[in-house]
Write an enzyme that holds these catalytic residues in place. Sequence first.
Site, PDB file in Angstrom:
ATOM      1  N   GLY A 159      -7.439   4.272  -3.311  1.00 11.22           N
ATOM      2  CA  GLY A 159      -6.929   4.407  -1.948  1.00 11.22           C
ATOM      3  C   GLY A 159      -5.427   4.611  -1.874  1.00 11.22           C
ATOM      4  N   CYS A 280      -3.679  -8.421  -3.494  1.00  7.10           N
ATOM      5  CA  CYS A 280      -4.403  -8.727  -2.251  1.00  7.10           C
ATOM      6  C   CYS A 280      -4.816 -10.201  -2.241  1.00  7.10           C
ATOM      7  CB  CYS A 280      -5.604  -7.810  -2.066  1.00  7.10           C
ATOM      8  SG  CYS A 280      -6.735  -7.772  -3.466  1.00  7.10           S
TER       9      CYS A 280
END
Length: 349
Positions: A159, A280
């Site tokens: 991504g 994350c």
Amino acid sequence: MVLFVCFYYFSLFSLLSLKLENETKGKLEKQICQVVLDHFEKQYTTELGDTWASVRDVLTYPLCWQYAVLLNKFSQSAELENTLHVKGYLPAFQGPLLYRPASLSCYIRRTPGRFPAQKHQAGKLKEYYLLNAASLLPVLALEVKDGEDVLDLCAAPGGKSVAMLQCAYPGRFHCNEYDDLRSRWLKQTIESFIPDPLIDLITVSKLDGRQMGDLKPELYDKVLVDAPCSNDRSWLFSSDIQQAMLRLIRRKELSSLQFQLLRSAIKALRPGGSLVYSTCTLSKAENSDVIDLILNSCSNVMPVDISEMAKAVSQEFTFFSGTQQHELLVIPEKGRAWGPMYVAKLKKM
């Protein structure tokens, strides 16, 4: 009689609705891995204080999660943008960002929900990529420009690589992923979003990121290290308790791996080049502690202030207050359920 029938069906409908609600709630509760939640509860109550309670409420309740839509400039569709507007999506990153290429187009909305995903079709480009909007902050912090040589050291699922290619046309673009399965996923992502002429300029490798600096010394202007980390969102919903416990045991080793990846990335960076580190997770051990260790052990790097970028996107994201100017930590809250996402920026002198 009519009144009785109406009352009967109303009661039946109410019971069915209550049953469905309880089943949904039960499924959500069953999905949560208590071992992981207990571990997080202990750690993050200490590290985040009172903030953890509201963060926990978001992370443990997927029905309030939000998803952004990153448009693919190589497969543009006016019809898609109209559909997004109708469904309540608005352009993200409208603040006074110093670096925000016009070609980077992302849509978000305040309400929960997920736009339908597109399946991979050989030879056909996808129109958009679904992602956590906070995932674009490392890309914005890196500030990739046309002609620069760029390394995405831990690139899967792809991504951020796709997002960087929405921003600029690098001179050399190297996407690396050590894990075999994730590397195949990365290749498919690139094939789904990037046209053939540009794909020919992209190198995809399966090298050990810890060795990249020795293999490719001072070769890149910009390096992104989106490091392997304890993914708080997915770990909370581990279906296999044994796997969850193994993850928690190995969690202590992640900071060492992250440090080695960063040190390798610095070697691969040209003098004057910039590096962005991201994870994350909310974990201090994997975030600021790793950066502090790098700054204390590597005399040829210095922190870069990204506080202005954080201010410019403060309408979209909620940030934890206990960070330094060269770092930020996005914490999820209801209505802005983005993150967790840690970002830090360094420069090689």
